[in-house]
Design a protein around this motif. Structure first.
Motif, short mmCIF file in Angstrom:
data_model
loop_
_atom_site.label_atom_id
_atom_site.label_comp_id
_atom_site.label_asym_id
_atom_site.label_seq_id
_atom_site.Cartn_x
_atom_site.Cartn_y
_atom_site.Cartn_z
N LEU A 176 -29.60 -25.04 -16.47
CA LEU A 176 -29.03 -24.31 -17.61
C LEU A 176 -29.98 -23.38 -18.18
N HIS A 177 -29.57 -22.08 -18.65
CA HIS A 177 -30.26 -21.10 -19.17
C HIS A 177 -29.81 -20.57 -20.74
N VAL A 178 -30.71 -20.49 -21.52
CA VAL A 178 -30.34 -19.92 -22.84
C VAL A 178 -30.03 -18.44 -22.69
N VAL A 179 -28.79 -17.96 -22.95
CA VAL A 179 -28.73 -16.54 -23.09
C VAL A 179 -28.43 -16.02 -24.52
N LEU A 180 -29.26 -14.77 -24.59
CA LEU A 180 -29.35 -14.51 -25.89
C LEU A 180 -28.99 -12.93 -26.28
N SER A 181 -28.67 -12.49 -26.92
CA SER A 181 -28.89 -11.03 -27.30
C SER A 181 -29.96 -10.31 -27.05
N ALA A 182 -30.23 -9.38 -26.44
CA ALA A 182 -31.54 -8.60 -26.11
C ALA A 182 -32.08 -8.44 -27.70
N GLU A 183 -31.61 -8.52 -28.54
CA GLU A 183 -32.08 -8.21 -29.92
C GLU A 183 -32.46 -9.50 -30.74
N ILE A 235 -21.84 -28.64 -21.35
CA ILE A 235 -22.54 -27.85 -22.24
C ILE A 235 -22.58 -28.40 -23.76
N LEU A 236 -21.43 -28.88 -24.14
CA LEU A 236 -21.43 -29.35 -25.23
C LEU A 236 -22.13 -30.78 -25.47
N ALA A 237 -22.41 -31.55 -24.27
CA ALA A 237 -23.23 -32.71 -24.22
C ALA A 237 -24.61 -32.50 -24.01
N ALA A 238 -24.96 -31.12 -23.84
CA ALA A 238 -26.49 -30.89 -23.59
C ALA A 238 -26.91 -30.43 -24.89
N VAL A 239 -26.17 -29.73 -25.86
CA VAL A 239 -26.74 -29.43 -27.13
C VAL A 239 -27.02 -30.52 -28.09
N ASP A 298 -28.28 -12.97 -33.53
CA ASP A 298 -28.45 -14.37 -33.93
C ASP A 298 -27.90 -15.31 -32.98
N ALA A 299 -26.77 -14.96 -32.27
CA ALA A 299 -25.84 -15.71 -31.49
C ALA A 299 -26.73 -16.07 -30.10
N TRP A 300 -26.36 -17.20 -29.70
CA TRP A 300 -26.90 -17.64 -28.33
C TRP A 300 -25.83 -18.76 -27.77
N THR A 301 -26.08 -18.89 -26.14
CA THR A 301 -25.31 -19.77 -25.54
C THR A 301 -26.13 -20.48 -24.45
N LEU A 302 -25.57 -21.43 -23.85
CA LEU A 302 -26.01 -22.11 -22.71
C LEU A 302 -25.06 -21.69 -21.41
N MET A 303 -25.64 -21.20 -20.33
CA MET A 303 -24.93 -21.12 -19.19
C MET A 303 -25.71 -21.35 -17.78
#
Length: 282
Positions: free
Chosen positions: A160-167, A201-205, A229-234
């Motif tokens: 799993l990787h963290v996906v973030l806004s480039a900003e 993913i919910l179990a991982a956070v 400020d947003a992020w997710t796991l994918m």
């Protein structure tokens, strides 16, 4: 005796409900009732005890259920053998093609049981329903699947990787810990879009998300891309298939992973299932 009658009986026996069996088979309920009644007449035994509220198997029904499953599996083996040199293998997948999928398709074409893969893009719930109904031979799913009507085999593990806004403030890091991320920025898929991956993913956070679900994958990525400020796991391979300039994918430290599963009908011969697993395995 028709294979269709056995298929309908197995569906009712597994669902213990004529209405749900009809939905699973995508036919009207009277047709299911007629086929089961005809099978009972042909065999001369009652297979199901029915009341206004319940359906349950009789002792004879239990015995016939086991034999019916064996018969349907044998019929599936006959179809595989008859077409093994050019058998079309209908595979339910997500909307992007990953390197793993490319490698697996090549292995399936050139393996001991050569197949012509046909990819069908469907949301996960529809993907699983299509396997149950015989419209797909195989489905790929990330995360756990619990369904007694299906055969589920783990085939690979994917980071799993963290996906973030480039900003995002952490976008320049080489690795990220979940503890360094603001839980208020977490975004997730809607569960009804992909229940197994949502649950994994919910179990991982470390905490449940505060923000409401973002919908499907495209909406999720849109939400993350527009909010610094947003992020997710994918899963890493899924990220690669949807990479844009608005997003950054960063590995986790410590690493986390999600298991990938192959889902087939219970009637699929074991040798076929093993060959599928070998094609997709790490």
């Amino acid at each position: 005796m028709e294979l269709r009658a056995l298929q309908y009986f197995v569906a009712v026996a597994e669902e213990l409900h004529f209405g749900r069996a009809a939905e699973r088979l995508r036919i009207v309920q009277p047709a299911v009732s007629q086929q089961v009644a005809r099978l009972e007449r042909e065999l001369g035994v009652r297979l199901l005890e029915r009341t206004s509220r319940t359906v349950r198997l009789t002792a004879a029904g239990e015995r016939v259920l086991a034999a019916a499953r064996e018969t349907l599996a044998a019929a599936a083996r006959v179809r595989v053998v008859a077409g093994e040199h050019a058998a079309v293998l209908r595979i339910g997948v997500a909307s992007c093609v990953t390197p793993r999928l490319d490698r697996a398709l090549l292995r399936l074409r050139e393996g001991d049981r050569p197949a012509v893969p046909e990819l069908v893009s469907l949301p996960v719930p529809e993907r699983l329903a299509a396997v149950r109904d015989g419209e797909l031979d195989l489905a790929l799913v990330r995360g756990a699947v619990a369904d007694d009507a299906l055969t589920v085999e783990r085939a690979w593990s994917e980071p799993l990787h963290v996906v973030l806004s480039a900003e995002h403030a952490a976008a320049g890091k080489s690795v990220i810990s979940l503890l360094d991320l603001d839980p208020r920025g977490l975004r997730l898929l809607a569960r009804d879009v992909d229940p197994p991956m949502h649950d994994a993913i919910l179990a991982a956070v470390p905490v449940a998300p505060v923000a409401p679900p973002a919908g499907d994958l495209l909406n999720l990525l849109f939400d993350v891309g527009r909010d610094p400020d947003a992020w997710t796991l994918m899963p890493a391979e899924l990220v690669a298939g949807h990479r844009t300039e608005r997003h950054v994918s960063v590995p986790l430290d410590p690493p986390l992973a999600v298991d990938g599963h192959l889902v087939t009908a219970r009637a699929t011969p074991g040798a076929c299932v093993r060959s599928y697993v070998d094609a997709f395995a790490d």
